[in-house]
Design a protein around this motif. Structure first.
Motif, mmCIF file in Angstrom:
data_model
loop_
_atom_site.group_PDB
_atom_site.id
_atom_site.type_symbol
_atom_site.label_atom_id
_atom_site.label_comp_id
_atom_site.label_asym_id
_atom_site.label_seq_id
_atom_site.Cartn_x
_atom_site.Cartn_y
_atom_site.Cartn_z
ATOM 1 N N ARG A 81 0.773 -1.267 0.103
ATOM 2 C CA ARG A 81 0.108 -0.181 -0.237
ATOM 3 C C ARG A 81 0.482 1.065 0.514
ATOM 4 N NH1 ARG A 81 -5.307 2.316 -1.614
ATOM 5 N NH2 ARG A 81 -6.128 3.912 -0.081
ATOM 6 N N ILE A 82 2.441 1.100 0.873
ATOM 7 C CA ILE A 82 3.038 2.378 0.724
ATOM 8 C C ILE A 82 3.112 2.632 -0.389
ATOM 9 C CG2 ILE A 82 4.916 3.216 1.715
ATOM 10 C CD1 ILE A 82 4.176 1.407 4.197
ATOM 11 N N GLU A 83 3.970 1.262 -1.241
ATOM 12 C CA GLU A 83 4.678 1.831 -2.718
ATOM 13 C C GLU A 83 3.693 1.955 -3.412
ATOM 14 O OE1 GLU A 83 5.923 -2.302 -2.958
ATOM 15 O OE2 GLU A 83 7.407 -1.621 -2.437
ATOM 16 N N ALA A 84 2.624 2.085 -3.494
ATOM 17 C CA ALA A 84 1.514 2.114 -4.761
ATOM 18 C C ALA A 84 0.694 3.907 -3.973
ATOM 19 C CB ALA A 84 0.405 1.273 -4.545
ATOM 20 N N ARG A 85 0.496 4.863 -2.333
ATOM 21 C CA ARG A 85 0.408 5.096 -2.714
ATOM 22 C C ARG A 85 1.628 6.407 -1.662
ATOM 23 N NH1 ARG A 85 -3.880 7.208 -3.278
ATOM 24 N NH2 ARG A 85 -4.716 8.229 -1.579
ATOM 25 N N ASP A 86 2.376 6.035 -1.493
ATOM 26 C CA ASP A 86 3.356 7.572 -1.017
ATOM 27 C C ASP A 86 4.058 8.424 -1.835
ATOM 28 O OD1 ASP A 86 3.432 8.571 2.189
ATOM 29 O OD2 ASP A 86 5.271 7.659 1.320
ATOM 30 N N PRO A 87 4.532 7.602 -2.888
ATOM 31 C CA PRO A 87 4.621 9.043 -3.307
ATOM 32 C C PRO A 87 4.079 10.004 -3.979
ATOM 33 C CG PRO A 87 5.448 6.658 -4.880
ATOM 34 C CD PRO A 87 3.902 6.382 -3.978
ATOM 35 N N GLN A 88 2.384 9.732 -3.696
ATOM 36 C CA GLN A 88 2.201 10.462 -3.657
ATOM 37 C C GLN A 88 1.271 11.494 -2.267
ATOM 38 O OE1 GLN A 88 0.213 8.140 -5.626
ATOM 39 N NE2 GLN A 88 2.015 8.741 -6.978
ATOM 40 N N VAL A 89 0.999 10.725 -1.484
ATOM 41 C CA VAL A 89 1.158 10.942 -0.207
ATOM 42 C C VAL A 89 2.197 11.504 0.962
ATOM 43 C CG1 VAL A 89 -0.553 10.298 2.257
ATOM 44 C CG2 VAL A 89 -1.092 9.241 -0.151
ATOM 45 N N LYS A 90 3.169 10.882 -0.025
ATOM 46 C CA LYS A 90 4.663 11.405 1.376
ATOM 47 C C LYS A 90 4.255 11.548 2.767
ATOM 48 C CE LYS A 90 5.524 13.862 -2.311
ATOM 49 N NZ LYS A 90 6.561 13.340 -3.714
ATOM 50 N N ALA A 91 3.978 10.131 3.382
ATOM 51 C CA ALA A 91 3.693 10.818 4.811
ATOM 52 C C ALA A 91 5.136 10.145 5.244
ATOM 53 C CB ALA A 91 2.720 9.444 4.621
ATOM 54 N N TRP A 92 6.065 9.312 5.346
ATOM 55 C CA TRP A 92 7.089 8.421 5.544
ATOM 56 C C TRP A 92 8.073 9.203 5.087
ATOM 57 C CZ3 TRP A 92 6.154 4.632 8.677
ATOM 58 C CH2 TRP A 92 4.353 4.585 8.108
ATOM 59 N N LEU A 93 9.118 9.616 6.205
ATOM 60 C CA LEU A 93 10.847 10.024 5.844
ATOM 61 C C LEU A 93 11.546 8.645 5.860
ATOM 62 C CD1 LEU A 93 10.529 13.261 8.010
ATOM 63 C CD2 LEU A 93 10.451 13.507 5.694
ATOM 64 N N PRO A 146 -4.301 12.947 1.780
ATOM 65 C CA PRO A 146 -4.659 11.292 1.183
ATOM 66 C C PRO A 146 -6.120 11.879 0.277
ATOM 67 C CG PRO A 146 -4.825 10.822 3.129
ATOM 68 C CD PRO A 146 -4.037 12.094 3.718
ATOM 69 N N LYS A 147 -7.266 12.726 1.669
ATOM 70 C CA LYS A 147 -8.249 12.842 0.704
ATOM 71 C C LYS A 147 -8.678 13.496 -0.620
ATOM 72 C CE LYS A 147 -10.377 9.604 4.047
ATOM 73 N NZ LYS A 147 -8.704 9.477 4.777
ATOM 74 N N ASN A 148 -6.836 14.507 -0.508
ATOM 75 C CA ASN A 148 -7.204 15.890 -1.844
ATOM 76 C C ASN A 148 -6.240 16.200 -1.044
ATOM 77 O OD1 ASN A 148 -7.001 17.900 -3.113
ATOM 78 N ND2 ASN A 148 -9.752 17.861 -2.393
ATOM 79 N N LEU A 149 -4.838 15.768 -2.705
ATOM 80 C CA LEU A 149 -3.797 16.222 -2.446
ATOM 81 C C LEU A 149 -2.916 17.423 -2.272
ATOM 82 C CD1 LEU A 149 -2.261 13.518 -4.390
ATOM 83 C CD2 LEU A 149 -2.296 12.922 -2.569
ATOM 84 N N ALA A 150 -4.502 18.323 -2.666
ATOM 85 C CA ALA A 150 -4.111 19.501 -3.035
ATOM 86 C C ALA A 150 -4.433 20.202 -1.296
ATOM 87 C CB ALA A 150 -5.177 20.436 -3.788
ATOM 88 N N ASP A 178 -4.884 6.791 5.246
ATOM 89 C CA ASP A 178 -4.621 6.440 4.112
ATOM 90 C C ASP A 178 -4.355 4.552 3.572
ATOM 91 O OD1 ASP A 178 -4.909 6.739 0.688
ATOM 92 O OD2 ASP A 178 -2.390 6.904 1.392
ATOM 93 N N ARG A 179 -4.360 4.402 5.090
ATOM 94 C CA ARG A 179 -4.597 2.352 5.552
ATOM 95 C C ARG A 179 -3.256 2.751 5.554
ATOM 96 N NH1 ARG A 179 -8.984 5.214 6.478
ATOM 97 N NH2 ARG A 179 -10.871 3.944 6.920
ATOM 98 N N GLN A 180 -2.415 2.902 5.305
ATOM 99 C CA GLN A 180 -0.676 1.940 4.332
ATOM 100 C C GLN A 180 -0.197 1.499 6.277
ATOM 101 O OE1 GLN A 180 1.676 5.785 3.204
ATOM 102 N NE2 GLN A 180 0.635 6.428 1.673
ATOM 103 N N VAL A 181 -0.817 1.792 7.116
ATOM 104 C CA VAL A 181 -0.494 1.506 8.589
ATOM 105 C C VAL A 181 -1.587 1.637 9.376
ATOM 106 C CG1 VAL A 181 0.585 3.914 9.688
ATOM 107 C CG2 VAL A 181 1.440 0.880 10.487
ATOM 108 N N GLN A 182 -1.589 0.659 10.514
ATOM 109 C CA GLN A 182 -2.776 0.434 11.124
ATOM 110 C C GLN A 182 -3.027 1.640 11.798
ATOM 111 O OE1 GLN A 182 -2.222 -2.175 9.132
ATOM 112 N NE2 GLN A 182 -3.940 -3.180 9.417
ATOM 113 N N LEU A 183 -1.628 1.522 12.437
ATOM 114 C CA LEU A 183 -1.215 3.024 14.066
ATOM 115 C C LEU A 183 -0.123 3.645 13.723
ATOM 116 C CD1 LEU A 183 -1.438 -0.746 16.913
ATOM 117 C CD2 LEU A 183 -3.610 1.086 16.061
ATOM 118 N N ALA A 184 -0.008 4.216 14.561
ATOM 119 C CA ALA A 184 1.527 5.245 14.267
ATOM 120 C C ALA A 184 0.728 6.314 15.652
ATOM 121 C CB ALA A 184 1.109 6.311 13.343
#
Length: 436
Positions: free
Chosen positions: A32-44, A135-139, A155-161
């Motif tokens: 999920r991260i590989e598919a979505r995070d290039p746009q969402v950019k949640a992870w460092l 993640p709901k609207n990248l703008a 964005d359902r990339q991880v369950q807990l944070a």
């Protein structure tokens, strides 16, 4: 359903029953991260190989604790011994702490798999903003300073944070990302190993996708009486409707969400009572800002002296007391907070829990404006537990939530009440499908 779309509590049950492995869950989250995070950019920072290896090892063992096999994101101003902690600051790139922060240690020793570090506003306070997008609207912003944590769970990339709150940095992103968040009672979770902004205000909390998720983590942190209080009947509850002294700052989407939550509770048989806070509470936002900025002088002085022009001007402004905060102003703010804490808890003889806005409205457009903490600051300074609940969407299709608040160290009862209130309030949170 792909495992990444399960809530933490659902995944925990399946792991416990032998219907899901931790490795399968971690691999699903990574996909999920590989598919979505290039746009969402949640992870460092992510260590995919280590996360998979850790999960595989956990699958060989009896359950270590409440979080056995579950993935966890860590806000990157909280130390991790096996990953960099950069604070999203250019002067700390590549910094490797010697040991985990206390909260990370508790999560690991309860069986969690630390998946990676999530983006944050610099030092969770000022300076650089996170690159993360809603993640709901990248703008739009995901909120801050717990930007990456809120977006990754939303964005359902991880369950807990993990997130943190000094003003509104935890509950506000929960609202903006359409997820659940618990800011526990101040001092109930150790802050050792997390970058300090304000000793009086800083609080570590966590995000999930349900009340059960929040309670699962609360049990790992052994919050007093968690799991020992039965969920009440809706018809027995009195909910205080508190627009707060700062209602003039509400936006149409926030007002609508609040009204919807109230109406849903009323229709479900909950007794609603109006709560107008006494006049001294009018000064609580100013007091919170005074304490935050005043204590920030000490928190950032060493960095200002060490890094000079390499450090963002915001931190020099704090260290150099640009606002001119005097000892007299600090004492007055501390005294007002102490008085209001006692006064607030005395009000609970007339109701069970407070319902109040979690944010002014929908997430603002752009990444720099992470949102106004006007509806969070007072509760943070009161040291009370706050639980964010998704409610509806605004005119731009972005989530807007509310929060419920209980007296200090009443976290367990807050979670028990949330277990019956949240299903009534939260009817419209978008549900992800496996091809989302």
């Amino acid at each position: 359903m792909e495992p990444c779309f399960l809530t933490a509590s659902e995944a925990a049950t399946r792991i416990r029953d032998g219907k899901l492995t931790s490795e399968a869950l971690i691999r699903s989250c990574i996909e999920r991260i590989e598919a979505r995070d290039p746009q969402v950019k949640a992870w460092l920072h992510l260590d995919k190989g280590k996360a998979i290896a850790t999960a595989r090892e956990l699958d060989k063992r009896p359950a270590m604790g409440a979080l056995h096999g579950l993935p966890f994101g860590v806000k990157d101003m909280i130390d991790t011994a096996d990953m960099p902690t950069t604070y999203n600051s250019p002067v700390f790139q590549g910094y490797r702490p010697a040991r985990d922060a206390a909260c990370v240690g508790v999560a690991r020793l309860s069986g969690a798999v630390i998946l990676g570090k999530t983006d944050t506003v610099e030092f969770a306070s000022a300076g650089r903003r996170a690159a993360t997008r809603n993640p709901k609207n990248l703008a739009h912003t995901p909120g801050g300073s717990s930007s990456g944590s809120g977006a990754a769970v939303g964005d359902r990339q991880v369950q807990l944070a993990f997130g943190t709150q000094t003003g509104g940095s935890h509950i506000r992103p929960a609202s903006f990302n359409g997820i659940y968040g618990l800011k526990p009672t101040w001092g109930s979770v150790s802050r050792e190993g997390a970058k300090q902004y304000s000793n009086m205000l800083d609080t570590i909390g966590w995000y999930g996708r349900s009340v059960d998720d929040l309670a699962l983590v609360a049990s790992a942190f052994r919050l007093h009486d968690v799991g020992g209080i039965a969920a009440p009947e809706l018809s027995t509850l009195k909910v205080a409707i508190c627009r707060s002294p700062f209602w003039s700052k509400i936006e149409p989407a926030g007002e609508k969400a609040f009204d919807i939550a109230c109406e849903r509770l009323k229709q479900a048989g909950v007794t609603l009572v109006e709560l107008t806070l006494p006049a001294p509470f009018d000064g609580m936002v100013e007091a919170q800002n005074t304490i935050m900025m005043g204590e920030g002088r000490a928190s950032f002085l060493d960095a200002a002296l060490e890094f000079g022009d390499r450090l963002h001007q915001d931190f020099h402004d704090r260290a150099n007391n640009k606002l001119g905060i005097t000892p007299e102003k600090m004492i007055a703010a501390y005294d007002l907070a102490a008085d209001c804490r006692r006064a607030f808890e005395a009000l609970y003889v007339d109701f069970d829990v407070v319902l109040t806005p979690a944010a002014p409205g929908e997430a603002p457009e752009g990444s720099y404006n992470t949102g106004n903490h006007i509806f969070n600051a007072m509760w943070t300074l009161l040291h009370v537990p706050c639980l964010g609940i998704p409610c509806t969407t605004g005119p731009k299709g972005l989530p807007v939530g509310v929060q419920i608040v209980a007296p200090r160290f009443d976290d367990a009862r807050l979670l028990a009440m949330a277990a019956v209130l949240a299903p009534v309030i939260d009817l419209e949170t978008p549900h992800y499908s496996a091809d989302a």
